[in-house]
Design a protein around this motif. Structure first.
Motif, PDB file in Angstrom:
ATOM      1  N   ILE A 100       0.859  -1.188   0.000  1.00  8.36           N
ATOM      2  CA  ILE A 100       0.000   0.000   0.000  1.00  8.36           C
ATOM      3  C   ILE A 100       0.896   1.239   0.000  1.00  8.36           C
ATOM      4  N   LEU A 101       0.780   2.043  -1.060  1.00 11.58           N
ATOM      5  CA  LEU A 101       1.646   3.221  -1.216  1.00 11.58           C
ATOM      6  C   LEU A 101       0.777   4.476  -1.271  1.00 11.58           C
ATOM      7  N   ASP A 102       1.053   5.416  -0.370  1.00 13.95           N
ATOM      8  CA  ASP A 102       0.284   6.656  -0.305  1.00 13.95           C
ATOM      9  C   ASP A 102       1.113   7.790  -0.907  1.00 13.95           C
ATOM     10  N   GLU A 103       0.733   8.247  -2.088  1.00 14.22           N
ATOM     11  CA  GLU A 103       1.412   9.367  -2.778  1.00 14.22           C
ATOM     12  C   GLU A 103       2.932   9.162  -2.854  1.00 14.22           C
ATOM     13  N   PRO A 104       3.408   8.035  -3.415  1.00 12.87           N
ATOM     14  CA  PRO A 104       4.856   7.764  -3.377  1.00 12.87           C
ATOM     15  C   PRO A 104       5.703   8.682  -4.241  1.00 12.87           C
ATOM     16  N   ILE A 105       5.091   9.434  -5.188  1.00 11.16           N
ATOM     17  CA  ILE A 105       5.916  10.282  -6.061  1.00 11.16           C
ATOM     18  C   ILE A 105       5.889  11.753  -5.637  1.00 11.16           C
ATOM     19  N   ASN A 106       5.232  12.051  -4.533  1.00 11.83           N
ATOM     20  CA  ASN A 106       5.160  13.444  -4.067  1.00 11.83           C
ATOM     21  C   ASN A 106       6.542  14.075  -3.944  1.00 11.83           C
ATOM     22  N   GLY A 107       6.729  15.200  -4.592  1.00 14.06           N
ATOM     23  CA  GLY A 107       7.979  15.953  -4.439  1.00 14.06           C
ATOM     24  C   GLY A 107       9.145  15.442  -5.254  1.00 14.06           C
ATOM     25  N   LEU A 108       8.948  14.384  -6.031  1.00 11.35           N
ATOM     26  CA  LEU A 108      10.065  13.829  -6.804  1.00 11.35           C
ATOM     27  C   LEU A 108      10.258  14.573  -8.124  1.00 11.35           C
ATOM     28  N   ASP A 109      11.514  14.593  -8.596  1.00 11.57           N
ATOM     29  CA  ASP A 109      11.770  15.170  -9.914  1.00 11.57           C
ATOM     30  C   ASP A 109      11.403  14.126 -10.974  1.00 11.57           C
ATOM     31  N   PRO A 110      11.375  14.503 -12.265  1.00 13.85           N
ATOM     32  CA  PRO A 110      10.950  13.546 -13.306  1.00 13.85           C
ATOM     33  C   PRO A 110      11.716  12.226 -13.296  1.00 13.85           C
ATOM     34  N   ALA A 111      13.035  12.281 -13.014  1.00 14.39           N
ATOM     35  CA  ALA A 111      13.830  11.035 -12.982  1.00 14.39           C
ATOM     36  C   ALA A 111      13.376  10.144 -11.826  1.00 14.39           C
ATOM     37  N   GLY A 112      13.119  10.768 -10.669  1.00 11.01           N
ATOM     38  CA  GLY A 112      12.647  10.022  -9.491  1.00 11.01           C
ATOM     39  C   GLY A 112      11.282   9.410  -9.730  1.00 11.01           C
ATOM     40  N   ILE A 113      10.412  10.160 -10.409  1.00 13.22           N
ATOM     41  CA  ILE A 113       9.065   9.661 -10.735  1.00 13.22           C
ATOM     42  C   ILE A 113       9.178   8.423 -11.625  1.00 13.22           C
ATOM     43  N   GLN A 114      10.049   8.501 -12.623  1.00 15.20           N
ATOM     44  CA  GLN A 114      10.235   7.374 -13.543  1.00 15.20           C
ATOM     45  C   GLN A 114      10.774   6.147 -12.804  1.00 15.20           C
ATOM     46  N   GLU A 115      11.691   6.376 -11.846  1.00 12.11           N
ATOM     47  CA  GLU A 115      12.264   5.272 -11.056  1.00 12.11           C
ATOM     48  C   GLU A 115      11.171   4.542 -10.271  1.00 12.11           C
ATOM     49  N   ILE A 116      10.322   5.319  -9.586  1.00 13.26           N
ATOM     50  CA  ILE A 116       9.257   4.727  -8.758  1.00 13.26           C
ATOM     51  C   ILE A 116       8.234   4.023  -9.650  1.00 13.26           C
TER      52      ILE A 116
END
Length: 302
Positions: A155-171
């Motif tokens: 269960i993941l709650d807003e796991p990409i909050n605050g990430l840059d585009p590279a971080g978003i792609q990683e997650i």
């Protein structure tokens, strides 16, 4: 055994007079990524807290893996990993030592640490202190902490909050590989429509505490069907001809708005309209944002 890994019935939570979650019936299929979409304050985190037994429901029931959360809480939660409102960690320690502490606290085998760090692609940085990690790496460590117990459900709650585009792609890549390669069901909460759209197979949309849509992403895509906006010489006659042929057609501002389907494709429509002399035609395809606004009303925009 239910085909759903999470099933809630009439799940409700109030804070004073405010109903934060209002009689929702979640149906989360096993082995998929389920996107739980809603604006900030819609009731997502409150729902997640009830699923994790962090707060009690005022009404309703929760079944996880076919078991009642009320009666078999510990057995269920042993198979559930979660990341809610950001990861917790000791910044002065390495990722490896952080996971070692969790293993000791939860009586888990330390032999799995290397594999879990490899899954979240942190193996090369296992000995580096966490305070020197990027935000994306810290999020992946949070997911590693959830994975160390070998959960069936994440269960993941807003796991990409605050990430840059590279971080978003990683997650995003990590979630897809956890689901498709490790067989883990993921319940992903987000207020970002494009994020849910990019990874989820199933979607639930919550607004003001109510579940207003729940189905497959494909079903949501069906609402995006292309429509034709057509003007002819005799609109009323053309409308009647299309209707009697079984077309999904409405008169909108004096123009014909026709939904394209497999049976009623563009060439069939043109055939039917041949006697009426088409003067103008425009193709319209709704975006996911348009569909969301249609479902929620303008005040529900994300």
């Amino acid at each position: 055994m239910s085909e759903y890994i999470i099933e809630t019935n009439g799940l409700t939570r109030r804070f004073g007079k405010h109903v934060s979650v209002d009689h929702i019936d979640l149906r989360v299929p096993e082995g998929k990524i389920y996107g739980f979409l809603g604006a900030n304050g819609a009731g997502k985190t409150t729902t997640i807290r009830m699923l994790l037994s962090l707060i009690r429901a005022d009404e309703g029931s929760v079944q996880i893996m076919g078991k009642s959360l009320q009666h078999e809480r510990e057995k269920i939660l042993r198979n559930v990993g979660s990341l809610v409102e950001g990861p917790s960690y000791y910044g002065h320690l390495s990722a490896y030592k952080n996971l070692k502490i969790i293993c000791k606290l939860m009586d888990l085998p330390e032999k799995d640490i290397d594999q879990v760090l490899d899954i979240v692609r942190l193996a090369p940085y296992a000995k580096k202190t966490v305070k020197d990690y990027s935000l994306g790496m810290k999020q992946r460590l949070g997911i590693a902490q959830a994975l160390i117990r070998r959960p069936k459900l994440l269960i993941l709650d807003e796991p990409i909050n605050g990430l840059d585009p590279a971080g978003i792609q990683e997650i995003r890549n990590l979630m897809l590989s956890l689901c498709h390669e490790q067989g883990i069901t993921i319940f992903l909460s987000s207020h970002i429509l494009s994020e849910i759209q990019s990874v989820a197979e199933e979607i639930g949309i919550i607004q003001n505490g109510k579940l207003i849509f729940q189905n497959s992403i494909k079903e949501l895509e069906n609402k995006r069907r292309t429509k034709l906006l057509i003007e002819t010489e005799n609109q009323q006659e053309a409308f009647r001809a299309l209707s009697s042929a079984g077309a999904d057609v409405v008169l909108q501002d004096g123009k014909l708005l026709i939904s394209l389907t497999e049976k009623m494709d563009q060439s069939r429509i043109f055939n039917i309209l041949q006697p009426f002399s088409i003067q103008h035609m425009q193709e319209l395809t709704a975006s996911f944002e348009d569909i969301f606004l249609t479902l929620t009303g303008r005040d529900g925009s994300l």
